[in-house]
Design an enzyme around this catalytic site. Sequence first.
Site, PDB file in Angstrom:
ATOM      1  CG  ASP A  35      -1.813   0.958   0.951  1.00 10.85           C
ATOM      2  OD1 ASP A  35      -2.417   1.445   0.056  1.00 10.85           O
ATOM      3  OD2 ASP A  35      -2.895   1.350   2.069  1.00 10.85           O
ATOM      4  CG  ASN A  37       1.904   1.598  -5.202  1.00 10.98           C
ATOM      5  OD1 ASN A  37       2.575   1.482  -4.223  1.00 10.98           O
ATOM      6  ND2 ASN A  37       1.519   0.667  -5.888  1.00 10.98           N
ATOM      7  CD1 TRP A  40       7.415   6.518  -2.944  1.00 14.46           C
ATOM      8  CD2 TRP A  40       6.732   7.061  -5.034  1.00 14.46           C
ATOM      9  NE1 TRP A  40       8.530   6.605  -3.488  1.00 14.46           N
ATOM     10  CE2 TRP A  40       8.292   6.936  -4.952  1.00 14.46           C
ATOM     11  CE3 TRP A  40       6.353   7.412  -6.185  1.00 14.46           C
ATOM     12  CZ2 TRP A  40       9.008   6.959  -5.924  1.00 14.46           C
ATOM     13  CZ3 TRP A  40       6.982   7.275  -7.494  1.00 14.46           C
ATOM     14  CH2 TRP A  40       8.447   7.129  -7.238  1.00 14.46           C
ATOM     15  CG  HIS A  52      -0.204   1.963  -9.324  1.00 14.14           C
ATOM     16  ND1 HIS A  52      -0.550   1.717  -8.075  1.00 14.14           N
ATOM     17  CD2 HIS A  52      -1.253   2.486  -9.604  1.00 14.14           C
ATOM     18  CE1 HIS A  52      -1.633   2.040  -7.502  1.00 14.14           C
ATOM     19  NE2 HIS A  52      -2.192   2.873  -8.801  1.00 14.14           N
ATOM     20  CB  SER A  80      -9.052  -5.387  -3.116  1.00 19.10           C
ATOM     21  OG  SER A  80      -9.600  -4.089  -3.373  1.00 19.10           O
ATOM     22  CB  THR A  81     -13.434  -7.980  -4.679  1.00 18.45           C
ATOM     23  OG1 THR A  81     -13.446  -7.633  -3.133  1.00 18.45           O
ATOM     24  CG2 THR A  81     -13.065  -9.049  -5.340  1.00 18.45           C
ATOM     25  CD  GLU A  82     -13.517  -4.920  -1.394  1.00 16.17           C
ATOM     26  OE1 GLU A  82     -12.356  -5.143  -1.289  1.00 16.17           O
ATOM     27  OE2 GLU A  82     -14.491  -5.715  -1.392  1.00 16.17           O
ATOM     28  CG  ASN A  83      -8.145  -1.962  -5.171  1.00 16.25           C
ATOM     29  OD1 ASN A  83      -6.977  -2.800  -5.011  1.00 16.25           O
ATOM     30  ND2 ASN A  83      -8.126  -1.028  -4.256  1.00 16.25           N
ATOM     31  CG  LEU A 210      -7.076  -7.566   8.551  1.00 17.68           C
ATOM     32  CD1 LEU A 210      -7.792  -8.965   8.989  1.00 17.68           C
ATOM     33  CD2 LEU A 210      -5.537  -8.097   8.147  1.00 17.68           C
ATOM     34  CB  SER A 211      -8.114  -3.576   2.847  1.00 28.45           C
ATOM     35  OG  SER A 211      -7.650  -2.329   3.358  1.00 28.45           O
TER      36      SER A 211
HETATM   37  C1  IPE Z   1      -5.565  -2.755  -0.350  1.00 28.73           C
HETATM   38  O1  IPE Z   1      -5.212  -1.489  -0.620  1.00 28.73           O
HETATM   39  C2  IPE Z   1      -5.420  -3.483  -1.450  1.00 28.73           C
HETATM   40  C3  IPE Z   1      -4.184  -3.654  -2.224  1.00 28.73           C
HETATM   41  C4  IPE Z   1      -3.215  -3.299  -1.737  1.00 28.73           C
HETATM   42  C5  IPE Z   1      -4.163  -4.312  -3.495  1.00 28.73           C
HETATM   43  P1  IPE Z   1      -6.367  -0.482  -0.649  1.00 28.73           P
HETATM   44  O2  IPE Z   1      -5.463   1.022  -0.649  1.00 28.73           O
HETATM   45  O3  IPE Z   1      -7.265  -0.612  -1.599  1.00 28.73           O
HETATM   46  O4  IPE Z   1      -7.009  -0.439   0.473  1.00 28.73           O
HETATM   47  P2  IPE Z   1      -7.984   0.782   1.505  1.00 28.73           P
HETATM   48  O5  IPE Z   1      -8.947   1.355   0.604  1.00 28.73           O
HETATM   49  O6  IPE Z   1      -6.847   1.768   2.239  1.00 28.73           O
HETATM   50  O7  IPE Z   1      -8.643   0.142   2.750  1.00 28.73           O
HETATM   51  C1  IPE Z   2      -1.522   0.273  -3.323  1.00 34.02           C
HETATM   52  O1  IPE Z   2      -1.345   1.608  -3.408  1.00 34.02           O
HETATM   53  C2  IPE Z   2      -1.704  -0.377  -4.556  1.00 34.02           C
HETATM   54  C3  IPE Z   2      -3.377  -0.806  -4.962  1.00 34.02           C
HETATM   55  C4  IPE Z   2      -4.144  -0.976  -4.206  1.00 34.02           C
HETATM   56  C5  IPE Z   2      -3.361  -1.452  -6.207  1.00 34.02           C
HETATM   57  P1  IPE Z   2      -2.414   2.754  -3.452  1.00 34.02           P
HETATM   58  O2  IPE Z   2      -2.795   2.785  -4.782  1.00 34.02           O
HETATM   59  O3  IPE Z   2      -3.685   2.146  -2.564  1.00 34.02           O
HETATM   60  O4  IPE Z   2      -1.769   3.755  -2.806  1.00 34.02           O
HETATM   61  P2  IPE Z   2      -2.569   4.854  -1.518  1.00 34.02           P
HETATM   62  O5  IPE Z   2      -3.192   4.125  -0.416  1.00 34.02           O
HETATM   63  O6  IPE Z   2      -3.399   5.678  -2.594  1.00 34.02           O
HETATM   64  O7  IPE Z   2      -1.273   5.606  -1.283  1.00 34.02           O
HETATM   65 MG    MG Z   3      -4.218   2.269  -0.814  1.00 33.63          MG
END
Ligand code: IPE
Ligand code: IPE
Ligand code: MG
Length: 255
Positions: A35, A37, A40, A52, A80-83, A210-211
């Site tokens: 988590d 990216n 960053w 990414h 994730s399924t939520e992404n 845990l997301s």
């Molecule tokens: C969890 O990170 C999913 C992955 C790292 C692939 P998220 O950034 O999606 O989680 P939340 O939204 O902060 O809970």
């Molecule tokens: C994790 O980084 C990568 C994925 C969830 C695919 P994020 O994209 O969630 O980075 P933040 O949480 O927005 O900083």
């Molecule tokens: Mg994130």
Amino acid sequence: MSIPAIENSVNGRNVPELPSLDLSRLPRHIAIIMDGNGRWAQQHGVTRASGHEAGAKSVRAVVEASRELGIGVLSLYAFSTENWRRSKLEVSALFRLLSKYIGIELESIHKENIRVTVMGRIEGLPARAQEDLRHAMELTAGNTAMVLNVAINYGARAELADAARKIAVAVCEGRLQPEDVDEACLARHLYVPSLPDPDMLIRTSGEMRLSNFMLWQLSYAEIVLTPTLWPDFRKPDLYKAIAEFQSRARRFGGR
Ligand code: IPE
Ligand code: IPE
Ligand code: MG
């Protein structure tokens, strides 16, 4: 066996800045929620897609370090399924990056005798991503040195619901009796049933949740949190996390 801090070679390879690790007590399975990216990218004034891309370099470093140490399984939460709630632009950049990563890294992953498994609803992915992941799994199916388990279109609730459905079908078809449905049976119906439970979960970027990641399998995992953003996470950060794991007393409910 304990390795002093100045020792810088594991399995004959050069490993910089190795903290004292007890190689006889390494986690068998490390799971990582990669988590940070996006944050960053914001810090560096670049697009989220570039964040990414930078994270992919950390994936390479962590796969290499795990292989060098002799870790059995490395599970990486990639999507994730939520992404899917993210912008179309970001989601398509992520899948483009996945194919690019496989294109660049698969050969060396295979050469390193690493087996790729995929955990998630693969059939819900864009066609190109499905093809690339299936190719990676098929090519490396016979490899034995380490498992690289990629969680993609993965949600633990989806996984448990899918397991419950498979069990229900087996009961309806008479292949399984209701009284046979126990913890071991449920575990056998998860996406990648052959894997041992993670001993340790790392989450980067300071988040403490845990997301929806491996809710079943993480029951007794040691959780190691670090404020480091994923694109900044490198081998020394993994060694530090393992050192913290080794400082914990695992009791599994006993005394
Ligand atoms: C969890 O990170 C999913 C992955 C790292 C692939 P998220 O950034 O999606 O989680 P939340 O939204 O902060 O809970
Ligand atoms: C994790 O980084 C990568 C994925 C969830 C695919 P994020 O994209 O969630 O980075 P933040 O949480 O927005 O900083
Ligand atoms: Mg994130």
